[in-house]
Write a protein that holds these residues in place. Sequence first.
Motif, PDB file in Angstrom:
ATOM      1  N   ASP A 100       0.778  -1.293   0.182  1.00  9.98           N
ATOM      2  CA  ASP A 100      -0.008   0.033   0.164  1.00  9.98           C
ATOM      3  C   ASP A 100       0.655   1.260  -0.093  1.00  9.98           C
ATOM      4  O   ASP A 100       0.656   2.203  -0.557  1.00  9.98           O
ATOM      5  CB  ASP A 100      -0.975  -0.071   1.196  1.00  9.98           C
ATOM      6  N   LYS A 101       2.119   1.375   0.808  1.00  8.04           N
ATOM      7  CA  LYS A 101       3.057   2.406   0.914  1.00  8.04           C
ATOM      8  C   LYS A 101       3.491   2.654  -0.548  1.00  8.04           C
ATOM      9  O   LYS A 101       3.791   3.894  -0.979  1.00  8.04           O
ATOM     10  CB  LYS A 101       3.824   2.288   1.975  1.00  8.04           C
ATOM     11  N   ILE A 102       3.837   1.587  -0.924  1.00  7.88           N
ATOM     12  CA  ILE A 102       4.608   1.443  -2.126  1.00  7.88           C
ATOM     13  C   ILE A 102       3.812   2.117  -3.486  1.00  7.88           C
ATOM     14  O   ILE A 102       4.039   3.075  -4.282  1.00  7.88           O
ATOM     15  CB  ILE A 102       5.319   0.350  -2.965  1.00  7.88           C
ATOM     16  N   CYS A 103       2.249   1.629  -3.508  1.00  3.62           N
ATOM     17  CA  CYS A 103       1.393   2.018  -4.465  1.00  3.62           C
ATOM     18  C   CYS A 103       1.263   3.558  -4.112  1.00  3.62           C
ATOM     19  O   CYS A 103       1.074   4.377  -5.166  1.00  3.62           O
ATOM     20  CB  CYS A 103       0.039   1.534  -3.976  1.00  3.62           C
ATOM     21  N   GLU A 104       1.056   4.234  -3.056  1.00  2.53           N
ATOM     22  CA  GLU A 104       0.747   5.356  -2.792  1.00  2.53           C
ATOM     23  C   GLU A 104       1.885   6.328  -3.309  1.00  2.53           C
ATOM     24  O   GLU A 104       1.483   7.371  -3.787  1.00  2.53           O
ATOM     25  CB  GLU A 104       0.462   5.933  -1.201  1.00  2.53           C
ATOM     26  N   HIS A 105       3.053   5.859  -2.899  1.00  2.00           N
ATOM     27  CA  HIS A 105       4.141   6.714  -3.239  1.00  2.00           C
ATOM     28  C   HIS A 105       4.387   6.558  -4.866  1.00  2.00           C
ATOM     29  O   HIS A 105       4.401   7.842  -5.520  1.00  2.00           O
ATOM     30  CB  HIS A 105       5.382   6.027  -2.816  1.00  2.00           C
ATOM     31  N   LEU A 106       4.022   5.707  -5.476  1.00  3.69           N
ATOM     32  CA  LEU A 106       4.282   5.568  -7.047  1.00  3.69           C
ATOM     33  C   LEU A 106       2.899   6.288  -7.573  1.00  3.69           C
ATOM     34  O   LEU A 106       3.528   7.210  -8.764  1.00  3.69           O
ATOM     35  CB  LEU A 106       3.961   4.100  -7.651  1.00  3.69           C
ATOM     36  N   LYS A 107       1.952   6.286  -7.243  1.00  2.00           N
ATOM     37  CA  LYS A 107       0.897   7.278  -7.496  1.00  2.00           C
ATOM     38  C   LYS A 107       1.186   8.798  -7.496  1.00  2.00           C
ATOM     39  O   LYS A 107       0.983   9.412  -8.637  1.00  2.00           O
ATOM     40  CB  LYS A 107      -0.382   7.073  -6.801  1.00  2.00           C
ATOM     41  N   GLY A 115      -0.732  -1.042  -8.575  1.00  2.00           N
ATOM     42  CA  GLY A 115      -0.685  -2.076  -7.632  1.00  2.00           C
ATOM     43  C   GLY A 115       0.107  -3.488  -8.003  1.00  2.00           C
ATOM     44  O   GLY A 115       0.719  -3.933  -7.152  1.00  2.00           O
ATOM     45  N   ARG A 116      -0.012  -3.979  -9.407  1.00  2.00           N
ATOM     46  CA  ARG A 116       0.617  -5.004  -9.933  1.00  2.00           C
ATOM     47  C   ARG A 116       2.225  -4.904  -9.761  1.00  2.00           C
ATOM     48  O   ARG A 116       2.908  -5.517  -9.485  1.00  2.00           O
ATOM     49  CB  ARG A 116       0.236  -5.070 -11.283  1.00  2.00           C
ATOM     50  N   LEU A 117       2.599  -3.267  -9.931  1.00  5.32           N
ATOM     51  CA  LEU A 117       4.031  -3.065  -9.932  1.00  5.32           C
ATOM     52  C   LEU A 117       4.626  -3.176  -8.633  1.00  5.32           C
ATOM     53  O   LEU A 117       5.622  -3.935  -8.097  1.00  5.32           O
ATOM     54  CB  LEU A 117       4.209  -1.509 -10.572  1.00  5.32           C
ATOM     55  N   ALA A 118       3.732  -2.735  -7.527  1.00  7.20           N
ATOM     56  CA  ALA A 118       4.051  -2.726  -6.237  1.00  7.20           C
ATOM     57  C   ALA A 118       4.123  -4.179  -5.617  1.00  7.20           C
ATOM     58  O   ALA A 118       5.020  -4.517  -4.970  1.00  7.20           O
ATOM     59  CB  ALA A 118       3.048  -1.859  -5.338  1.00  7.20           C
ATOM     60  N   ARG A 119       3.174  -5.001  -6.129  1.00  6.23           N
ATOM     61  CA  ARG A 119       3.131  -6.353  -5.588  1.00  6.23           C
ATOM     62  C   ARG A 119       4.490  -7.210  -6.417  1.00  6.23           C
ATOM     63  O   ARG A 119       5.100  -7.912  -5.632  1.00  6.23           O
ATOM     64  CB  ARG A 119       1.993  -7.314  -6.029  1.00  6.23           C
ATOM     65  N   ALA A 120       4.823  -6.905  -7.585  1.00  7.04           N
ATOM     66  CA  ALA A 120       6.115  -7.503  -8.273  1.00  7.04           C
ATOM     67  C   ALA A 120       7.364  -6.946  -7.814  1.00  7.04           C
ATOM     68  O   ALA A 120       8.370  -7.582  -7.761  1.00  7.04           O
ATOM     69  CB  ALA A 120       6.022  -7.054  -9.930  1.00  7.04           C
ATOM     70  N   ALA A 121       7.285  -5.849  -7.084  1.00  8.00           N
ATOM     71  CA  ALA A 121       8.401  -5.440  -6.234  1.00  8.00           C
ATOM     72  C   ALA A 121       8.798  -6.063  -4.943  1.00  8.00           C
ATOM     73  O   ALA A 121       9.691  -5.830  -4.586  1.00  8.00           O
ATOM     74  CB  ALA A 121       8.318  -3.747  -6.091  1.00  8.00           C
ATOM     75  N   ASN A 122       7.937  -6.885  -4.366  1.00 10.11           N
ATOM     76  CA  ASN A 122       8.036  -7.572  -3.276  1.00 10.11           C
ATOM     77  C   ASN A 122       8.617  -6.657  -2.048  1.00 10.11           C
ATOM     78  O   ASN A 122       9.657  -7.136  -1.401  1.00 10.11           O
ATOM     79  CB  ASN A 122       9.060  -8.865  -3.510  1.00 10.11           C
ATOM     80  N   GLY A 123       8.173  -5.398  -1.915  1.00 11.27           N
ATOM     81  CA  GLY A 123       8.493  -4.692  -0.788  1.00 11.27           C
ATOM     82  C   GLY A 123       9.594  -3.780  -0.954  1.00 11.27           C
ATOM     83  O   GLY A 123       9.902  -3.116   0.085  1.00 11.27           O
ATOM     84  N   MET A 166      11.096  -0.724  -2.605  1.00 10.97           N
ATOM     85  CA  MET A 166      10.809   0.538  -3.216  1.00 10.97           C
ATOM     86  C   MET A 166      11.753   0.718  -4.638  1.00 10.97           C
ATOM     87  O   MET A 166      11.272   1.404  -5.611  1.00 10.97           O
ATOM     88  CB  MET A 166      10.968   1.874  -2.223  1.00 10.97           C
ATOM     89  N   ARG A 167      12.782   0.353  -4.406  1.00 10.35           N
ATOM     90  CA  ARG A 167      13.944   0.587  -5.495  1.00 10.35           C
ATOM     91  C   ARG A 167      13.190  -0.191  -6.573  1.00 10.35           C
ATOM     92  O   ARG A 167      13.460   0.374  -7.777  1.00 10.35           O
ATOM     93  CB  ARG A 167      15.189   0.236  -5.068  1.00 10.35           C
TER      94      ARG A 167
END
Length: 142
Positions: A19-26, A42-50, A52-53
């Motif tokens: 969720d944090k990654i999603c919000e930051h990317l948005k 959301g798909r990108l955030a899940r694929a990043a496995n936690g 941020m980089r």
Amino acid sequence: RSTPLYSSAASDVYKRQVDKICEHLKLILTDEKIPFENEAVGRLARAANGSMRDALTLTDQAVGYGDGRVIDDFVSVMLGSITKNFTIDICSALAGRNGKELLKHIDKMAEHAPNYDCALGDMLSLLHQISICQIVPESRKG
């Protein structure tokens, strides 16, 4: 040893990270005036496995792959995951207990050489959304 409570807590931490990654990317995509779909982010955030980089790297690739847009269908292909249609078709066949249709949809999906880990994650996400809507009907969008 993993307990149900530990597993639930770990899942909650992972969900919060996503969720944090999603919000930051948005925020970044909005600031950069790059059109995006929430599902793609959301798909990108899940694929990043936690990470941020990793999420930023994947997002940069998605912008290039999507010709300046972050669109779910493009992100799905880029990540080797399946489109929503496959997920819905497979889950519908499962819910209808229709083995013949299920196998047909799985074969059709296999023709696209998907990442099966992502495919299972997508199906789990859909089933989770369905269960929430069944338990909390007012949570339905639109």
